[in-house]
Design a protein around this motif. Structure first.
Motif, PDB file in Angstrom:
ATOM      1  N   ARG A 141       5.443   0.873  -7.346  1.00  0.00           N
ATOM      2  CA  ARG A 141       4.247   0.743  -6.505  1.00  0.00           C
ATOM      3  C   ARG A 141       3.266   1.885  -6.727  1.00  0.00           C
ATOM      4  N   THR A 142       3.780   3.076  -6.977  1.00  0.00           N
ATOM      5  CA  THR A 142       2.890   4.210  -7.249  1.00  0.00           C
ATOM      6  C   THR A 142       2.157   4.032  -8.572  1.00  0.00           C
ATOM      7  N   LEU A 143       2.877   3.627  -9.608  1.00  0.00           N
ATOM      8  CA  LEU A 143       2.225   3.420 -10.896  1.00  0.00           C
ATOM      9  C   LEU A 143       1.228   2.268 -10.848  1.00  0.00           C
ATOM     10  N   THR A 144       1.551   1.228 -10.078  1.00  0.00           N
ATOM     11  CA  THR A 144       0.604   0.120  -9.917  1.00  0.00           C
ATOM     12  C   THR A 144      -0.658   0.585  -9.209  1.00  0.00           C
ATOM     13  N   ALA A 145      -0.486   1.337  -8.124  1.00  0.00           N
ATOM     14  CA  ALA A 145      -1.647   1.853  -7.390  1.00  0.00           C
ATOM     15  C   ALA A 145      -2.499   2.745  -8.278  1.00  0.00           C
ATOM     16  N   TRP A 146      -1.843   3.546  -9.096  1.00  0.00           N
ATOM     17  CA  TRP A 146      -2.576   4.449 -10.009  1.00  0.00           C
ATOM     18  C   TRP A 146      -3.396   3.628 -10.998  1.00  0.00           C
TER      19      TRP A 146
ATOM     20  N   PHE B  96       0.806  -1.220   0.000  1.00  0.00           N
ATOM     21  CA  PHE B  96       0.000   0.000   0.000  1.00  0.00           C
ATOM     22  C   PHE B  96       0.841   1.273   0.000  1.00  0.00           C
ATOM     23  N   ASP B  97       2.164   1.120  -0.140  1.00  0.00           N
ATOM     24  CA  ASP B  97       3.022   2.312  -0.126  1.00  0.00           C
ATOM     25  C   ASP B  97       2.729   3.236  -1.301  1.00  0.00           C
ATOM     26  N   GLY B  98       2.339   2.671  -2.445  1.00  0.00           N
ATOM     27  CA  GLY B  98       2.004   3.511  -3.592  1.00  0.00           C
ATOM     28  C   GLY B  98       0.820   4.414  -3.304  1.00  0.00           C
ATOM     29  N   TRP B  99      -0.223   3.850  -2.719  1.00  0.00           N
ATOM     30  CA  TRP B  99      -1.395   4.668  -2.375  1.00  0.00           C
ATOM     31  C   TRP B  99      -1.049   5.690  -1.296  1.00  0.00           C
TER      32      TRP B  99
ATOM     33  N   GLY C 216      -0.087  17.396  -4.677  1.00  0.00           N
ATOM     34  CA  GLY C 216      -0.362  17.513  -6.101  1.00  0.00           C
ATOM     35  C   GLY C 216      -0.912  16.241  -6.697  1.00  0.00           C
ATOM     36  N   LEU C 217      -0.334  15.088  -6.349  1.00  0.00           N
ATOM     37  CA  LEU C 217      -0.764  13.812  -6.919  1.00  0.00           C
ATOM     38  C   LEU C 217      -2.160  13.409  -6.462  1.00  0.00           C
ATOM     39  N   ARG C 218      -2.500  13.699  -5.207  1.00  0.00           N
ATOM     40  CA  ARG C 218      -3.800  13.256  -4.687  1.00  0.00           C
ATOM     41  C   ARG C 218      -4.970  13.802  -5.515  1.00  0.00           C
ATOM     42  N   PRO C 219      -5.084  15.126  -5.730  1.00  0.00           N
ATOM     43  CA  PRO C 219      -6.214  15.606  -6.547  1.00  0.00           C
ATOM     44  C   PRO C 219      -6.140  15.141  -7.994  1.00  0.00           C
ATOM     45  N   LEU C 220      -4.931  15.019  -8.541  1.00  0.00           N
ATOM     46  CA  LEU C 220      -4.812  14.530  -9.911  1.00  0.00           C
ATOM     47  C   LEU C 220      -5.280  13.089 -10.021  1.00  0.00           C
ATOM     48  N   TYR C 221      -4.979  12.291  -9.018  1.00  0.00           N
ATOM     49  CA  TYR C 221      -5.401  10.881  -8.982  1.00  0.00           C
ATOM     50  C   TYR C 221      -6.921  10.772  -8.915  1.00  0.00           C
ATOM     51  N   LEU C 222      -7.534  11.510  -8.008  1.00  0.00           N
ATOM     52  CA  LEU C 222      -8.988  11.460  -7.872  1.00  0.00           C
ATOM     53  C   LEU C 222      -9.677  11.977  -9.130  1.00  0.00           C
TER      54      LEU C 222
END
Length: 414
Positions: free
Chosen positions: A349-354, A210-213, A221-227
């Motif tokens: 892990r970040t790209l996988t979570a995305w 869960f480190d990616g999430w 910056g990433l959080r709003p872009l992800y949502l």
């Protein structure tokens, strides 16, 4: 300019490998549902299950793969994932030749391919970050983006013609071989890849899943872009089956016009992706996120007003073209920002979570849109999707949050 920069021989092989698999997937676009209908005579509910459950299961499989990908050299992982997809897809024509092809096999293949795709994309993103200079990341991502859209412009029409001439599993064979060629191309990349660095003694731990999430949701910056991306991608993809029902069943468009309506606008992806670097250099990245991120959302509702005949066909193509130009300009900028703002030990892990979050959003919103269409009709469901996506710009990050963390790309070379 994007088209004139040389990023080196190693990137050339990586790009060529990506192009081979992209064009193979373009030829095989929608092949599994088509086989389910033409060969197995599957019911609509079964086709929906194949389209949703396979990728969803694949996303679940990809969760534990993320730490495994993170702490290994990325080229061997990419080769392994290509070979896994080749092997999975190759089972379909073999089973078809012996009269043993079944629906469960299609589900398993769909899940394996989806999981391998997520793992491959995570490994290739991490490898790309190490392969090219930071100021060349946007150029590299723009080239991948243009290749993706061009494959969707030419692949499905050619695939449909190939199926008509040579049979229902023809495009599956082409797709499988494209993964094999991609693996060979990645093998041809020369140079020593550095061993991944770990940040603790036991990197493959339960929390690593869960480190990616954690990184995405903890980054301003990433959080709003992800949502925002989950909502936009989910709603755009949810309209595809609704438009198919509207055009093919209610408005009586012939299949070739339906294919043309979605394939031809994909050429707009070449326009948007080639503009990305120059637009960022001129206006700055935050303005691209806010302006182009908003433009992605305003066109979708136009699909609810499609009518019969030539005007209806032109309307669909115009709406799709506007969406694709916006998406193809926005996506490489987003991909570059995501890589730049993710530490090397968290990229996979970040790209996988995305990818998993986006895939889950598409599955859920597609299912909900289908249920709404069953009750109210496709036009109403398209209207609801078009109205909901208009709220997505509210999720885009504010400039003050991004300016604290973002390097100034407007000074980069063009």
């Amino acid at each position: 300019m994007v088209g004139r920069r040389r990023l080196g021989r190693r990137f050339g092989w990586l790009w060529a490998s990506y192009a081979m698999s992209a064009y193979g997937s373009g030829l095989g676009f929608g092949a599994l549902p088509l086989i389910a209908v033409l060969v197995l005579h599957a019911r609509p509910a079964e086709v929906s299950v194949l389209s949703a459950v396979g990728p969803a299961v694949g996303a679940l499989i990809a969760v534990p793969l993320a730490p495994w990908v993170e702490f290994r050299r990325k080229r061997p992982v990419m080769i392994m994932m290509d070979l896994a997809r080749f092997a999975a897809m190759a089972t379909i024509p073999v089973a078809y030749a012996f009269g043993r092809l079944g629906f469960v096999q299609l589900l398993v293949v769909s899940a394996v391919v989806a999981a391998a795709r997520i793992a491959f994309n995570a490994a290739s993103g991490a490898y790309l970050k190490a392969l090219v200079r930071p100021d060349d990341l946007l150029i590299a991502n723009a080239r991948f983006e243009s290749t993706n859209w061009s494959s969707l412009a030419v692949g499905p029409p050619l695939g449909g013609a190939a199926i008509g001439l040579f049979g229902p599993v023809t495009t599956v064979v082409a797709d499988a071989l494209s993964y094999l060629l991609s693996a060979l191309g990645i093998t041809a990349i020369r140079g020593q890849e550095a061993a991944p660095r770990t940040t603790d003694r036991s990197p493959i731990r339960a929390g690593a899943l869960f480190d990616g999430w954690r990184h995405i949701m903890g980054h301003p910056g990433l959080r709003p872009l992800y949502l925002n991306q989950m909502l936009v991608a989910g709603l755009i993809m949810a309209t595809e089956p609704l438009v198919a029902v509207l055009l093919l069943r209610q408005l009586g468009f012939p299949p070739w016009q339906y294919g043309l309506a979605f394939a031809a606008p994909c050429l707009g992806g070449l326009i948007g992706s080639r503009m990305a670097r120059r637009v960022v250099a001129r206006f700055g990245r935050h303005r691209v996120f806010r302006t182009v991120g908003t433009l992605r959302a305003i066109w979708l509702i136009g699909l609810a007003f499609v009518g019969p005949g030539v005007i209806g066909l032109v309307t669909v193509m115009a709406v799709q073209l506007a969406i694709i130009i916006s998406m193809s300009l926005y996506s490489p900028v987003l991909a570059t920002y995501r890589l730049e703002h993710t530490p090397e030990h968290l990229v996979a892990r970040t790209l996988t979570a995305w990818s998993i979050g986006q895939q889950a959003s598409i599955a859920v919103l597609t299912a909900l849109a289908g249920l709404l269409a069953d009750v109210t009709g496709p036009r109403t469901a398209l209207t609801v999707a078009g109205l909901l996506i208009l709220t997505s710009p509210l999720l885009l990050p504010r400039q003050d949050r991004m300016s604290q963390h973002e390097p100034d790309l407007s000074r980069g070379r063009s």
